[in-house]
Design a protein around this motif. Structure first.
Motif, mmCIF file in Angstrom:
data_model
loop_
_atom_site.group_PDB
_atom_site.id
_atom_site.type_symbol
_atom_site.label_atom_id
_atom_site.label_comp_id
_atom_site.label_asym_id
_atom_site.label_seq_id
_atom_site.Cartn_x
_atom_site.Cartn_y
_atom_site.Cartn_z
ATOM 1 N N PHE A 97 0.657 -1.378 0.214
ATOM 2 C CA PHE A 97 -0.104 -0.075 0.059
ATOM 3 C C PHE A 97 1.042 1.381 0.133
ATOM 4 N N ALA A 98 2.141 1.152 -0.221
ATOM 5 C CA ALA A 98 2.955 2.141 -0.351
ATOM 6 C C ALA A 98 3.294 2.761 -1.752
ATOM 7 N N HIS A 99 3.286 4.068 -1.840
ATOM 8 C CA HIS A 99 3.383 4.680 -3.559
ATOM 9 C C HIS A 99 4.812 4.957 -3.727
ATOM 10 N N GLN A 100 5.923 4.540 -2.733
ATOM 11 C CA GLN A 100 7.116 4.530 -3.071
ATOM 12 C C GLN A 100 7.695 2.933 -2.726
ATOM 13 N N SER A 101 8.669 2.557 -3.469
ATOM 14 C CA SER A 101 9.086 1.313 -3.190
ATOM 15 C C SER A 101 9.797 1.457 -1.899
ATOM 16 N N PHE A 102 10.101 0.236 -1.232
ATOM 17 C CA PHE A 102 10.792 0.156 0.148
ATOM 18 C C PHE A 102 12.211 0.021 -0.187
ATOM 19 N N SER A 103 12.891 0.072 0.972
ATOM 20 C CA SER A 103 14.302 0.164 0.995
ATOM 21 C C SER A 103 14.748 -1.099 1.568
ATOM 22 N N ILE A 104 16.141 -1.568 1.230
ATOM 23 C CA ILE A 104 16.753 -2.552 2.228
ATOM 24 C C ILE A 104 17.572 -1.793 2.960
ATOM 25 N N GLU A 105 17.428 -1.694 4.292
ATOM 26 C CA GLU A 105 18.216 -0.591 5.012
ATOM 27 C C GLU A 105 19.269 -1.196 5.731
ATOM 28 N N HIS A 106 20.191 -0.659 5.985
ATOM 29 C CA HIS A 106 21.446 -1.022 6.597
ATOM 30 C C HIS A 106 21.250 -0.316 8.021
#
Ligand SMILES: [Zn+2]
Length: 140
Positions: A29-38
């Motif tokens: 449901f997000a309009h921006q793609s998620f990040s793989i966060e360090h």
């Protein structure tokens, strides 16, 4: 910045159940793609290993930036932020009864709510809508 191998990205997304590991927002449901966060940032010698990676929405990722510590608004002390690999979400956070606001239960939880702004207005609005349609299950 070198991109992570697809297998590593897939593992992080699957492990997180497609939700931001901080604010619990669903990527679907997000309009921006998620990040793989360090969790420990690369600039602080954080590694690309699975134990240092978390799935994060853009808002949480931007607010966290290179931080690993934040201020507990109750004590005023600087404490470590929530660590998705070492900590359990439910030990540090809880939902309000309506399921739309994240409460910090511990110094780390409170500092993370503040630093990452886990109750940003658009997030609370999204949770309200998702609760309505049965897509936000705070206990899940
Ligand atoms: Zn988030």
């Amino acid at each position: 910045m070198a991109r992570l191998p697809k297998a590593a990205r897939d593992l992080v997304v699957r492990r997180a159940g497609g939700r931001c590991e901080y604010c619990r927002s669903p990527a679907a449901f997000a309009h921006q793609s998620f990040s793989i966060e360090h969790i420990r940032p690369r600039v602080r010698r954080g590694r690309d290993s699975a134990g240092n990676l978390a799935l994060s929405c853009q808002g949480c990722n931007n607010h966290k930036y290179d931080r690993t510590r934040g201020r507990d608004p109750v004590s005023g002390r600087e404490v470590r932020l929530f660590h998705p690999r070492r900590d359990r979400w439910g030990d540090h956070f809880a939902w309000t009864e309506a399921g739309t606001v994240v409460l910090g239960l511990t110094p780390t939880g409170r500092a993370t709510v503040e630093t990452l702004q886990l109750n940003r207005e658009p997030l609370v609005n999204l949770r309200r809508v998702l609760v309505e349609v049965g897509e936000h299950r705070p206990d899940a």
